[in-house]
Write a protein that holds these residues in place. Structure first.
Motif, PDB file in Angstrom:
ATOM      1  N   GLY A 105     -16.096  35.513  36.917  1.00 32.03           N
ATOM      2  CA  GLY A 105     -15.182  36.431  36.252  1.00 32.03           C
ATOM      3  C   GLY A 105     -15.298  36.482  34.751  1.00 32.03           C
ATOM      4  O   GLY A 105     -14.671  37.323  34.108  1.00 32.03           O
ATOM      5  N   HIS A 106     -16.127  35.622  34.173  1.00 32.92           N
ATOM      6  CA  HIS A 106     -16.237  35.566  32.717  1.00 32.92           C
ATOM      7  C   HIS A 106     -16.782  36.882  32.161  1.00 32.92           C
ATOM      8  O   HIS A 106     -17.849  37.347  32.537  1.00 32.92           O
ATOM      9  N   GLY A 107     -16.017  37.514  31.298  1.00 34.14           N
ATOM     10  CA  GLY A 107     -16.455  38.723  30.623  1.00 34.14           C
ATOM     11  C   GLY A 107     -16.307  40.006  31.420  1.00 34.14           C
ATOM     12  O   GLY A 107     -16.686  41.066  30.939  1.00 34.14           O
ATOM     13  N   LEU A 108     -15.767  39.937  32.637  1.00 37.64           N
ATOM     14  CA  LEU A 108     -15.636  41.140  33.454  1.00 37.64           C
ATOM     15  C   LEU A 108     -14.327  41.891  33.214  1.00 37.64           C
ATOM     16  O   LEU A 108     -14.258  43.084  33.423  1.00 37.64           O
ATOM     17  N   GLY A 109     -13.310  41.186  32.822  1.00 40.34           N
ATOM     18  CA  GLY A 109     -11.991  41.803  32.742  1.00 40.34           C
ATOM     19  C   GLY A 109     -11.219  41.502  34.018  1.00 40.34           C
ATOM     20  O   GLY A 109     -11.810  41.288  35.078  1.00 40.34           O
ATOM     21  N   GLN A 110      -9.917  41.490  33.936  1.00 36.89           N
ATOM     22  CA  GLN A 110      -9.091  41.043  35.046  1.00 36.89           C
ATOM     23  C   GLN A 110      -9.217  41.931  36.285  1.00 36.89           C
ATOM     24  O   GLN A 110      -9.394  41.433  37.398  1.00 36.89           O
ATOM     25  N   THR A 111      -9.159  43.236  36.124  1.00 34.47           N
ATOM     26  CA  THR A 111      -9.199  44.150  37.271  1.00 34.47           C
ATOM     27  C   THR A 111     -10.538  44.079  37.993  1.00 34.47           C
ATOM     28  O   THR A 111     -10.591  43.951  39.222  1.00 34.47           O
ATOM     29  N   ARG A 112     -11.606  44.142  37.250  1.00 37.28           N
ATOM     30  CA  ARG A 112     -12.940  44.098  37.853  1.00 37.28           C
ATOM     31  C   ARG A 112     -13.238  42.720  38.447  1.00 37.28           C
ATOM     32  O   ARG A 112     -13.850  42.610  39.510  1.00 37.28           O
ATOM     33  N   ALA A 113     -12.791  41.664  37.797  1.00 41.31           N
ATOM     34  CA  ALA A 113     -13.030  40.312  38.296  1.00 41.31           C
ATOM     35  C   ALA A 113     -12.304  40.081  39.617  1.00 41.31           C
ATOM     36  O   ALA A 113     -12.829  39.412  40.504  1.00 41.31           O
ATOM     37  N   ARG A 114     -11.092  40.617  39.749  1.00 40.93           N
ATOM     38  CA  ARG A 114     -10.367  40.462  41.024  1.00 40.93           C
ATOM     39  C   ARG A 114     -11.134  41.082  42.175  1.00 40.93           C
ATOM     40  O   ARG A 114     -11.138  40.568  43.283  1.00 40.93           O
TER      41      ARG A 114
END
Length: 106
Positions: free
Chosen positions: A44-53
């Protein structure tokens, strides 16, 4: 961003409470779920919360299973229900030590 630099300047770490397994452990050994947490954080590093979820869901599920053992508890409950059903049908007889009848100790 100035806000993130403020954390460093004040010497505080707001994100530390999120990373339970990455904290300093006694005797310098890694915690049990450290590897799963590290995979989740790296994904999830650097993806952003919505995209990482969305993209890191398998890693997050593995980490949560390691922490809480929910799938293991469901599986164990299913096995015990099946055992109880077999006992009622007369297809399985548990050993005496499972019934609470142990051999007397000297």
């Amino acid at each position: 961003m100035p806000f993130w630099e403020l954390q460093r300047q004040l010497g505080i770490d707001v994100d530390r409470w999120l990373l339970r397994q990455s904290m300093a452990q006694p005797y310098g050994k890694a915690a049990a779920c450290h590897a799963f947490e590290r995979e989740w954080v790296e994904c999830g590093h650097g993806l952003g919360q919505t995209r990482a979820r969305r993209e890191c869901q398998p890693e997050y599920e593995d980490f949560m299973e390691c922490m809480h053992r929910t799938k293991l508890a469901v599986r164990l409950r299913t096995i015990l229900e099946q055992r109880d059903k077999m006992i009622k049908e007369g297809k399985y007889t548990p050993p005496d030590l499972h019934k609470g009848k142990e051999e007397p100790r000297p």
